[in-house]
Design an enzyme around this catalytic site. Structure first.
Site, PDB file in Angstrom:
ATOM      1  N   GLU A 102      48.158  33.516  36.982  1.00  0.00           N
ATOM      2  CA  GLU A 102      47.905  34.959  37.035  1.00  0.00           C
ATOM      3  C   GLU A 102      48.626  35.628  38.210  1.00  0.00           C
ATOM      4  O   GLU A 102      48.459  36.825  38.437  1.00  0.00           O
ATOM      5  CB  GLU A 102      46.399  35.222  37.174  1.00  0.00           C
ATOM      6  CG  GLU A 102      45.550  34.631  36.081  1.00  0.00           C
ATOM      7  CD  GLU A 102      45.639  35.397  34.775  1.00  0.00           C
ATOM      8  OE1 GLU A 102      46.075  36.562  34.793  1.00  0.00           O
ATOM      9  OE2 GLU A 102      45.272  34.820  33.741  1.00  0.00           O
ATOM     10  N   HIS A 138      39.890  37.585  40.387  1.00  0.00           N
ATOM     11  CA  HIS A 138      39.778  37.572  38.938  1.00  0.00           C
ATOM     12  C   HIS A 138      38.730  36.530  38.575  1.00  0.00           C
ATOM     13  O   HIS A 138      38.866  35.364  38.943  1.00  0.00           O
ATOM     14  CB  HIS A 138      41.150  37.207  38.349  1.00  0.00           C
ATOM     15  CG  HIS A 138      41.107  36.899  36.892  1.00  0.00           C
ATOM     16  ND1 HIS A 138      42.011  36.039  36.325  1.00  0.00           N
ATOM     17  CD2 HIS A 138      40.311  37.323  35.890  1.00  0.00           C
ATOM     18  CE1 HIS A 138      41.764  35.940  35.024  1.00  0.00           C
ATOM     19  NE2 HIS A 138      40.742  36.708  34.751  1.00  0.00           N
ATOM     20  N   HIS A 181      35.471  35.392  35.474  1.00  0.00           N
ATOM     21  CA  HIS A 181      34.988  35.490  34.103  1.00  0.00           C
ATOM     22  C   HIS A 181      33.464  35.451  34.138  1.00  0.00           C
ATOM     23  O   HIS A 181      32.866  34.470  33.697  1.00  0.00           O
ATOM     24  CB  HIS A 181      35.506  34.325  33.270  1.00  0.00           C
ATOM     25  CG  HIS A 181      36.982  34.279  33.128  1.00  0.00           C
ATOM     26  ND1 HIS A 181      37.588  33.719  32.041  1.00  0.00           N
ATOM     27  CD2 HIS A 181      37.988  34.718  33.909  1.00  0.00           C
ATOM     28  CE1 HIS A 181      38.906  33.804  32.158  1.00  0.00           C
ATOM     29  NE2 HIS A 181      39.162  34.403  33.304  1.00  0.00           N
TER      30      HIS A 181
END
Length: 188
Positions: free
Chosen positions: A123, A146, A148
């Site tokens: 990423e 980042h 989840h």
């Protein structure tokens, strides 16, 4: 020489404090289930913690061309978690699960400059694009994170929570500190 530079970086107290903070946050992400398995990554601009000499440390890996020129990140150094690395391991051993990278003076490539040649997260282009954009508008943001988070992902499957006003009101009513931390609400 490279050994001397590595020793300087290794003993850099300001950098060690930053790396400790990254490890602490990675631990929270893992413990709270906000970064399942290897789903999540961190990049932190750490140039301010380094001397000019440390920033110029010789590369320990090849040049890696960036998909776009990062004109606002020229010469900046970032700690970046490695590709496929889990937050629980970043928490316990950040240097074995990430590296310092330096953006070239023209913003067209990066090189790994410290510790282990751990390949940065896949990423990385997205992270650097966000860092570059924020710098371009004068923001002094230093972190791109980042994750989840399973609960938030579940909320995105309900149209009601895809409305900024609804999700903001819910968060503000559940966690009073959110009004301070996110005073303008959550944008979707």
């Amino acid at each position: 020489n490279t050994h001397t530079m590595n020793k300087m970086i290794e003993e850099n107290e300001a950098l060690n404090i930053e790396i400790s903070k990254i490890a602490e946050v990675a631990g929270y992400l893992w413990q709270r289930g906000w970064a399942e398995y290897n789903g999540g990554n961190i990049s932190v601009r750490v140039s301010e913690a380094l001397s000019e000499e440390e920033i110029k440390t010789p590369a320990i890996g090849p040049r890696v061309e960036l998909p776009a020129v990062m004109s606002h990140l020229c010469g900046e150094v970032f700690y970046v978690t490695g590709t496929g690395k889990r937050m629980r391991y970043v928490a316990s051993s950040p240097w074995d699960n990430g590296s310092l990278i330096r953006i070239s003076d023209d913003g067209s490539y990066y090189e790994i400059i410290y510790k282990n040649p751990i390949r940065p997260t896949s990423e990385l282009p997205s992270h650097l694009s966000m860092h570059n954009y924020l710098c371009s508008i004068g923001r002094d943001s230093r972190v791109v994170l980042h994750t989840h988070p399973t609960d938030l992902i579940a909320l995105t499957h309900s149209a009601h929570w895809l409305d900024s006003e609804n999700i903001t009101h819910m968060l503000w009513s559940m966690i009073p500190e959110c009004r301070i931390i996110v005073p303008r609400g959550v944008g979707i």
